[in-house]
Write a protein that holds these residues in place. Structure first.
Motif, mmCIF file in Angstrom:
data_model
loop_
_atom_site.group_PDB
_atom_site.id
_atom_site.type_symbol
_atom_site.label_atom_id
_atom_site.label_comp_id
_atom_site.label_asym_id
_atom_site.label_seq_id
_atom_site.Cartn_x
_atom_site.Cartn_y
_atom_site.Cartn_z
ATOM 1 N N PHE A 313 -5.651 6.998 5.080
ATOM 2 C CA PHE A 313 -5.749 8.204 4.258
ATOM 3 C C PHE A 313 -4.951 9.365 4.838
ATOM 4 N N TYR A 314 -4.344 10.149 3.928
ATOM 5 C CA TYR A 314 -3.687 11.385 4.345
ATOM 6 C C TYR A 314 -3.562 12.305 3.137
ATOM 7 N N GLU A 315 -3.806 13.610 3.352
ATOM 8 C CA GLU A 315 -3.571 14.613 2.316
ATOM 9 C C GLU A 315 -2.380 15.462 2.726
ATOM 10 N N ASP A 316 -1.352 15.531 1.874
ATOM 11 C CA ASP A 316 -0.149 16.271 2.236
ATOM 12 C C ASP A 316 -0.285 17.756 1.903
ATOM 13 N N LYS A 317 0.769 18.510 2.166
ATOM 14 C CA LYS A 317 0.722 19.963 1.997
ATOM 15 C C LYS A 317 0.616 20.383 0.537
ATOM 16 N N ASP A 318 0.941 19.474 -0.382
ATOM 17 C CA ASP A 318 0.805 19.758 -1.810
ATOM 18 C C ASP A 318 -0.569 19.382 -2.347
ATOM 19 N N GLY A 319 -1.414 18.817 -1.482
ATOM 20 C CA GLY A 319 -2.735 18.397 -1.914
ATOM 21 C C GLY A 319 -2.781 17.006 -2.493
ATOM 22 N N ASP A 320 -1.670 16.269 -2.433
ATOM 23 C CA ASP A 320 -1.659 14.884 -2.907
ATOM 24 C C ASP A 320 -2.322 13.985 -1.858
ATOM 25 N N ILE A 321 -3.037 12.980 -2.330
ATOM 26 C CA ILE A 321 -3.735 12.043 -1.458
ATOM 27 C C ILE A 321 -2.922 10.764 -1.341
ATOM 28 N N TRP A 322 -2.694 10.332 -0.105
ATOM 29 C CA TRP A 322 -1.957 9.113 0.170
ATOM 30 C C TRP A 322 -2.887 8.110 0.862
ATOM 31 N N PHE A 323 -2.685 6.840 0.601
ATOM 32 C CA PHE A 323 -3.408 5.793 1.312
ATOM 33 C C PHE A 323 -2.635 4.490 1.196
ATOM 34 N N ALA A 324 -2.969 3.543 2.053
ATOM 35 C CA ALA A 324 -2.288 2.247 2.087
ATOM 36 C C ALA A 324 -3.238 1.152 1.633
ATOM 37 N N VAL A 325 -2.664 0.114 1.017
ATOM 38 C CA VAL A 325 -3.427 -1.068 0.652
ATOM 39 C C VAL A 325 -2.650 -2.287 1.105
ATOM 40 N N GLU A 326 -3.302 -3.159 1.842
ATOM 41 C CA GLU A 326 -2.648 -4.352 2.390
ATOM 42 C C GLU A 326 -1.890 -5.123 1.320
ATOM 43 N N ASN A 327 -0.624 -5.424 1.649
ATOM 44 C CA ASN A 327 0.288 -6.178 0.775
ATOM 45 C C ASN A 327 0.718 -5.437 -0.479
ATOM 46 N N HIS A 328 0.317 -4.171 -0.614
ATOM 47 C CA HIS A 328 0.687 -3.402 -1.808
ATOM 48 C C HIS A 328 1.309 -2.051 -1.442
ATOM 49 N N GLY A 329 1.779 -1.900 -0.216
ATOM 50 C CA GLY A 329 2.436 -0.665 0.169
ATOM 51 C C GLY A 329 1.474 0.502 0.243
ATOM 52 N N ILE A 330 1.922 1.654 -0.250
ATOM 53 C CA ILE A 330 1.086 2.858 -0.219
ATOM 54 C C ILE A 330 1.028 3.489 -1.608
ATOM 55 N N TYR A 331 -0.037 4.267 -1.819
ATOM 56 C CA TYR A 331 -0.253 4.971 -3.078
ATOM 57 C C TYR A 331 -0.294 6.473 -2.837
ATOM 58 N N ARG A 332 0.133 7.221 -3.870
ATOM 59 C CA ARG A 332 -0.002 8.679 -3.868
ATOM 60 C C ARG A 332 -0.764 9.094 -5.128
ATOM 61 N N PHE A 333 -1.746 9.953 -4.953
ATOM 62 C CA PHE A 333 -2.583 10.406 -6.061
ATOM 63 C C PHE A 333 -2.478 11.916 -6.164
ATOM 64 N N ASP A 334 -2.059 12.412 -7.325
ATOM 65 C CA ASP A 334 -1.877 13.857 -7.518
ATOM 66 C C ASP A 334 -3.061 14.509 -8.214
ATOM 67 N N GLY A 335 -4.163 13.793 -8.317
ATOM 68 C CA GLY A 335 -5.343 14.311 -8.990
ATOM 69 C C GLY A 335 -5.494 13.783 -10.399
ATOM 70 N N LYS A 336 -4.402 13.199 -10.924
ATOM 71 C CA LYS A 336 -4.429 12.667 -12.278
ATOM 72 C C LYS A 336 -4.025 11.191 -12.338
ATOM 73 N N SER A 337 -2.992 10.844 -11.597
ATOM 74 C CA SER A 337 -2.482 9.472 -11.670
ATOM 75 C C SER A 337 -1.971 9.019 -10.315
ATOM 76 N N PHE A 338 -1.781 7.707 -10.185
ATOM 77 C CA PHE A 338 -1.316 7.089 -8.954
ATOM 78 C C PHE A 338 0.136 6.658 -9.080
ATOM 79 N N VAL A 339 0.875 6.818 -7.976
ATOM 80 C CA VAL A 339 2.234 6.282 -7.864
ATOM 81 C C VAL A 339 2.235 5.322 -6.682
ATOM 82 N N ASN A 340 2.795 4.126 -6.892
ATOM 83 C CA ASN A 340 2.831 3.119 -5.846
ATOM 84 C C ASN A 340 4.234 3.016 -5.256
ATOM 85 N N PHE A 341 4.311 2.917 -3.929
ATOM 86 C CA PHE A 341 5.581 2.768 -3.215
ATOM 87 C C PHE A 341 5.524 1.492 -2.382
#
Length: 397
Positions: A313-341
């Protein structure tokens, strides 16, 4: 290696694929010592006084090759040019130094100019670094498989944690608002006064019919202090135990949360409070959930997040929430939707463990295959937004 037997038992119980089983090691089993790799820690385990080393950093390794690092640490590098084949955690101290905890090589420090590999031969208590924190006096502390280590800017002091059933294989560390240290081991929690005294702290666990712990029923996997001063403890099979240090006499200071309350899995891997006061909980086999103090939103169960082994878990300076999921890279959540990297965006690791946005705005990602950097401007331009960080960088913006 002790974890091999545990891996086989988990495979029998849960029938995971080889890849998935491997990354169970990523978040839990691999952090248990492989005794064949341990150094002789007798001096740390038997002493009652801190053991202070006069040795400090080895020569800068920014220009050294793989063979040079092998000769210094006695361990091979699996990815040519990388800092380490595992970067477990990332920390920036008050002086602006970046610290990268590794799985075998001790800790790597980048001071803005040079890269320094700091191993047990230079004074730190163990080669695997599970947590890094800084106290109010600017001392940097490390949880290792050889105990608790402190760096005061010049040398290391190592503190034995042999109290009760606890041992020197340390997992999580939090220094709370009252400067009290909370440390977890495979056998529970200890408190530390910052000087030399350790005290066992018994948390209350929920009654769970089939806890099925990954490693140990006493293990505390995560510790967090929330904005109210409550201490949150993630357990290995018993959900979350919340301790209120200000509870009045006669009141139960513990609140327990399990799957019966909506938690997706009782085997917790990480807990984080965001800037809005929401509690994010990552689990070993239930994915990601959000707790607002009353109810859970289970993003994995609801199909918004893929994969079940989560953390980082990590919250960046913009308030977006980041986290990792095994075998699926990382996700970013802006409070409304998720983006996967993941690989399409240049992130070559399916086993991310840690993230940090430093004071200069550089965004670091650590895990399996080493260290990476995220570039938001590249993402906006539709380019690969993740690049591996080798000993030659990229370090600056």
């Amino acid at each position: 290696m002790p974890y091999i037997h545990v891996m086989k038992e988990i495979a029998k119980k849960k029938q995971y694929s080889g890849t998935s089983l491997y990354f169970i090691v990523l978040f839990s089993i691999f952090i248990i010592s492989c005794k064949g790799q341990d150094k002789d820690n007798t001096s740390f385990q038997n002493n009652t006084e801190p053991n202070t080393s006069s040795q400090v950093f080895m020569d800068p390794l920014s220009a050294m090759d793989t063979n040079a690092i092998y000769n210094q640490t006695g361990l091979p590098m699996y990815y040519d040019g990388q800092l380490s084949h595992w970067v477990r955690n990332i920390f920036e101290d008050s002086r602006g130094n970046l610290w990268f905890g590794t799985n075998h090589y001790g800790v790597i420090r980048y001071d803005g100019d040079t890269i320094n590999y700091i191993s047990e031969t230079h004074g730190i208590g163990g080669g695997r670094i599970n947590e890094i924190a800084e106290d109010k006096d600017g001392n940097v502390w490390f949880c290792t498989y050889g105990g608790l280590s402190k760096y005061d800017g010049e040398s290391f002091s190592n503190y034995p944690v042999k109290v009760g059933d606890n041992n020197n294989d340390l997992f999580a560390l939090v220094i709370d608002r009252n400067d009290k240290f909370w440390i977890s081991t495979i056998n529970g929690v200890v408190q530390f006064d910052g000087d030399n005294a350790f005290t066992p702290f018994e948390i209350r666990r929920a009654k769970v019919e089939d806890p099925d712990p990954v490693l140990s029923p006493k293990r505390v996997t995560a510790i967090m202090e929330d904005s109210k001063g409550y201490m949150w403890f993630g357990t290995d099979g018993f959900g979350v135990s919340i301790y209120n240090p200000s509870a009045k006499e006669g009141e139960d200071p513990f609140t327990l949360i399990t799957t019966e309350n909506g938690l997706p899995d009782n085997r917790v891997s990480q807990i984080m409070e965001d800037s809005k006061g929401n509690i994010w909980i990552a689990t070993m086999f239930g994915g990601i959930s959000l707790y607002d103090g009353e109810s859970f939103t289970n993003f994995t169960k609801d199909g918004e997040v893929e994969g079940v082994e989560a953390g980082g878990f990590y919250e960046d300076k913009d308030g977006d929430i980041w986290f990792a999921v095994e075998n699926h890279g990382i996700y970013r959540f802006d409070g409304k939707s998720f983006v996967n990297f993941h690989e399409e965006e240049g992130l070559m690791s399916g086993g991310v463990l840690s993230m940090l946005e430093d004071k200069e705005g550089r965004f670091w990602i650590g895990g399996w295959k080493g260290l990476f950097r995220y570039d938001k401007s590249a993402e906006k331009e539709g380019k690969e937004s993740f690049v591996p960080v080798t000993r030659n960088g990229p370090w600056e913006k």
